[in-house]
Design a protein around this motif. Sequence first.
Motif, PDB file in Angstrom:
ATOM      1  N   LEU A  12      -4.717 -22.093 -34.224  1.00 40.58           N
ATOM      2  CA  LEU A  12      -3.545 -21.429 -34.762  1.00 40.58           C
ATOM      3  C   LEU A  12      -2.337 -22.303 -34.487  1.00 40.58           C
ATOM      4  O   LEU A  12      -2.341 -23.107 -33.559  1.00 40.58           O
ATOM      5  N   PHE A  13      -1.292 -22.141 -35.282  1.00 36.92           N
ATOM      6  CA  PHE A  13      -0.084 -22.902 -34.966  1.00 36.92           C
ATOM      7  C   PHE A  13       0.988 -21.985 -34.415  1.00 36.92           C
ATOM      8  O   PHE A  13       0.995 -20.779 -34.638  1.00 36.92           O
ATOM      9  N   HIS A  14       1.904 -22.620 -33.701  1.00 37.37           N
ATOM     10  CA  HIS A  14       3.087 -21.979 -33.122  1.00 37.37           C
ATOM     11  C   HIS A  14       4.263 -22.795 -33.614  1.00 37.37           C
ATOM     12  O   HIS A  14       4.275 -24.020 -33.478  1.00 37.37           O
ATOM     13  N   LEU A  15       5.234 -22.143 -34.228  1.00 37.75           N
ATOM     14  CA  LEU A  15       6.420 -22.839 -34.708  1.00 37.75           C
ATOM     15  C   LEU A  15       7.648 -22.109 -34.192  1.00 37.75           C
ATOM     16  O   LEU A  15       7.810 -20.903 -34.425  1.00 37.75           O
ATOM     17  N   ALA A  16       8.498 -22.822 -33.493  1.00 31.68           N
ATOM     18  CA  ALA A  16       9.779 -22.290 -33.043  1.00 31.68           C
ATOM     19  C   ALA A  16      10.860 -22.920 -33.923  1.00 31.68           C
ATOM     20  O   ALA A  16      10.807 -24.110 -34.211  1.00 31.68           O
ATOM     21  N   PHE A  17      11.819 -22.107 -34.354  1.00 27.13           N
ATOM     22  CA  PHE A  17      12.857 -22.615 -35.249  1.00 27.13           C
ATOM     23  C   PHE A  17      14.183 -21.919 -34.945  1.00 27.13           C
ATOM     24  O   PHE A  17      14.219 -20.830 -34.388  1.00 27.13           O
ATOM     25  N   PRO A  18      15.309 -22.545 -35.313  1.00 27.59           N
ATOM     26  CA  PRO A  18      16.623 -21.997 -34.988  1.00 27.59           C
ATOM     27  C   PRO A  18      17.114 -20.989 -36.015  1.00 27.59           C
ATOM     28  O   PRO A  18      16.842 -21.119 -37.212  1.00 27.59           O
ATOM     29  N   VAL A  19      17.823 -19.989 -35.533  1.00 20.79           N
ATOM     30  CA  VAL A  19      18.483 -19.020 -36.406  1.00 20.79           C
ATOM     31  C   VAL A  19      19.890 -18.757 -35.885  1.00 20.79           C
ATOM     32  O   VAL A  19      20.193 -19.053 -34.727  1.00 20.79           O
ATOM     33  N   ASN A  20      20.737 -18.188 -36.752  1.00 25.82           N
ATOM     34  CA  ASN A  20      22.100 -17.897 -36.312  1.00 25.82           C
ATOM     35  C   ASN A  20      22.385 -16.399 -36.177  1.00 25.82           C
ATOM     36  O   ASN A  20      23.480 -16.020 -35.790  1.00 25.82           O
ATOM     37  N   ASP A  21      21.379 -15.551 -36.469  1.00 27.78           N
ATOM     38  CA  ASP A  21      21.578 -14.105 -36.366  1.00 27.78           C
ATOM     39  C   ASP A  21      20.204 -13.445 -36.225  1.00 27.78           C
ATOM     40  O   ASP A  21      19.408 -13.455 -37.170  1.00 27.78           O
ATOM     41  N   ILE A  22      19.937 -12.881 -35.059  1.00 23.13           N
ATOM     42  CA  ILE A  22      18.620 -12.278 -34.803  1.00 23.13           C
ATOM     43  C   ILE A  22      18.382 -11.054 -35.687  1.00 23.13           C
ATOM     44  O   ILE A  22      17.288 -10.882 -36.239  1.00 23.13           O
ATOM     45  N   ALA A  23      19.384 -10.212 -35.892  1.00 22.19           N
ATOM     46  CA  ALA A  23      19.198  -9.014 -36.717  1.00 22.19           C
ATOM     47  C   ALA A  23      18.876  -9.385 -38.166  1.00 22.19           C
ATOM     48  O   ALA A  23      17.962  -8.810 -38.777  1.00 22.19           O
ATOM     49  N   ALA A  24      19.593 -10.349 -38.726  1.00 20.87           N
ATOM     50  CA  ALA A  24      19.327 -10.786 -40.101  1.00 20.87           C
ATOM     51  C   ALA A  24      17.940 -11.424 -40.198  1.00 20.87           C
ATOM     52  O   ALA A  24      17.233 -11.257 -41.191  1.00 20.87           O
ATOM     53  N   THR A  25      17.538 -12.126 -39.151  1.00 24.33           N
ATOM     54  CA  THR A  25      16.219 -12.753 -39.108  1.00 24.33           C
ATOM     55  C   THR A  25      15.131 -11.687 -39.107  1.00 24.33           C
ATOM     56  O   THR A  25      14.126 -11.812 -39.803  1.00 24.33           O
ATOM     57  N   ARG A  26      15.331 -10.636 -38.324  1.00 24.06           N
ATOM     58  CA  ARG A  26      14.360  -9.524 -38.299  1.00 24.06           C
ATOM     59  C   ARG A  26      14.220  -8.887 -39.678  1.00 24.06           C
ATOM     60  O   ARG A  26      13.114  -8.592 -40.130  1.00 24.06           O
ATOM     61  N   ARG A  27      15.326  -8.672 -40.353  1.00 30.56           N
ATOM     62  CA  ARG A  27      15.270  -8.064 -41.685  1.00 30.56           C
ATOM     63  C   ARG A  27      14.544  -8.990 -42.668  1.00 30.56           C
ATOM     64  O   ARG A  27      13.718  -8.536 -43.457  1.00 30.56           O
ATOM     65  N   PHE A  28      14.854 -10.265 -42.628  1.00 28.16           N
ATOM     66  CA  PHE A  28      14.281 -11.209 -43.577  1.00 28.16           C
ATOM     67  C   PHE A  28      12.780 -11.403 -43.350  1.00 28.16           C
ATOM     68  O   PHE A  28      11.974 -11.201 -44.257  1.00 28.16           O
ATOM     69  N   TYR A  29      12.404 -11.801 -42.128  1.00 26.23           N
ATOM     70  CA  TYR A  29      10.985 -12.081 -41.858  1.00 26.23           C
ATOM     71  C   TYR A  29      10.160 -10.805 -41.718  1.00 26.23           C
ATOM     72  O   TYR A  29       9.000 -10.771 -42.135  1.00 26.23           O
ATOM     73  N   GLY A  30      10.745  -9.771 -41.164  1.00 23.39           N
ATOM     74  CA  GLY A  30      10.019  -8.521 -40.982  1.00 23.39           C
ATOM     75  C   GLY A  30       9.968  -7.691 -42.245  1.00 23.39           C
ATOM     76  O   GLY A  30       8.902  -7.442 -42.794  1.00 23.39           O
ATOM     77  N   ASP A  31      11.131  -7.281 -42.728  1.00 21.97           N
ATOM     78  CA  ASP A  31      11.187  -6.370 -43.873  1.00 21.97           C
ATOM     79  C   ASP A  31      10.841  -7.047 -45.201  1.00 21.97           C
ATOM     80  O   ASP A  31      10.079  -6.501 -45.992  1.00 21.97           O
ATOM     81  N   LEU A  32      11.400  -8.225 -45.460  1.00 24.78           N
ATOM     82  CA  LEU A  32      11.205  -8.868 -46.763  1.00 24.78           C
ATOM     83  C   LEU A  32       9.897  -9.659 -46.843  1.00 24.78           C
ATOM     84  O   LEU A  32       9.097  -9.451 -47.749  1.00 24.78           O
ATOM     85  N   ILE A  33       9.655 -10.540 -45.880  1.00 25.50           N
ATOM     86  CA  ILE A  33       8.439 -11.356 -45.909  1.00 25.50           C
ATOM     87  C   ILE A  33       7.221 -10.534 -45.468  1.00 25.50           C
ATOM     88  O   ILE A  33       6.115 -10.760 -45.922  1.00 25.50           O
ATOM     89  N   GLY A  34       7.433  -9.565 -44.586  1.00 21.94           N
ATOM     90  CA  GLY A  34       6.336  -8.685 -44.177  1.00 21.94           C
ATOM     91  C   GLY A  34       5.641  -9.098 -42.889  1.00 21.94           C
ATOM     92  O   GLY A  34       4.494  -8.710 -42.647  1.00 21.94           O
ATOM     93  N   CYS A  35       6.326  -9.849 -42.048  1.00 26.00           N
ATOM     94  CA  CYS A  35       5.750 -10.299 -40.772  1.00 26.00           C
ATOM     95  C   CYS A  35       5.957  -9.235 -39.697  1.00 26.00           C
ATOM     96  O   CYS A  35       7.083  -8.788 -39.466  1.00 26.00           O
ATOM     97  N   ALA A  36       4.886  -8.863 -39.019  1.00 28.42           N
ATOM     98  CA  ALA A  36       4.997  -7.918 -37.903  1.00 28.42           C
ATOM     99  C   ALA A  36       5.710  -8.608 -36.746  1.00 28.42           C
ATOM    100  O   ALA A  36       5.514  -9.798 -36.499  1.00 28.42           O
ATOM    101  N   GLU A  37       6.529  -7.845 -36.051  1.00 29.63           N
ATOM    102  CA  GLU A  37       7.254  -8.392 -34.912  1.00 29.63           C
ATOM    103  C   GLU A  37       6.414  -8.291 -33.648  1.00 29.63           C
ATOM    104  O   GLU A  37       5.731  -7.305 -33.425  1.00 29.63           O
ATOM    105  N   GLY A  38       6.507  -9.334 -32.831  1.00 31.44           N
ATOM    106  CA  GLY A  38       5.850  -9.362 -31.534  1.00 31.44           C
ATOM    107  C   GLY A  38       6.878  -9.197 -30.431  1.00 31.44           C
ATOM    108  O   GLY A  38       7.803  -8.379 -30.538  1.00 31.44           O
TER     109      GLY A  38
END
Length: 146
Positions: A12-38
């Motif tokens: 499996l791969f692990h990728l860490a990447f930079p963001v400028n807003d955690i809440a917006a990131t949660r909405r984008f990757y969680g709600d829009l892309i459909g990734c479950a949060e860990g």
Amino acid sequence: MNANLSMQAGALFHLAFPVNDIAATRRFYGDLIGCAEGRSAPNWVDFDFYGHQLVAHLAPDECGCKATSLVDGHAVPARHFGAIIERAQWDALAARLREAKVDFIIEPYIRFQGLPGEQATMFFLDPSGNALEFKSFADLGQLFVK
């Protein structure tokens, strides 16, 4: 180790990447892309990115897409990540992105049509300016064909 052996071994791969807003990131990757949060903390959040670990770290100065490379007549962001998914998933994601009015860097289209390695592809930015590419191969067996 070749790619097939890696997948068979359960790599499996692990990728860490930079963001400028955690809440917006949660909405984008969680709600829009459909990734479950860990796991998460105030300055980072893990996502299940199609079975792989994606970790968004609050690091505004590191965000953005700066360079491109010409591929199939398109300016492809040199730094990007994404997933190779089944065509039905790809079509559904493209529809969700269009419905959400996400601006595409490269609109969904078929690259290398009729050639070895034919693939559906699309590029877009997350809210922090990180470039993503999602692909779907006509024949996954041609993933590394030359």
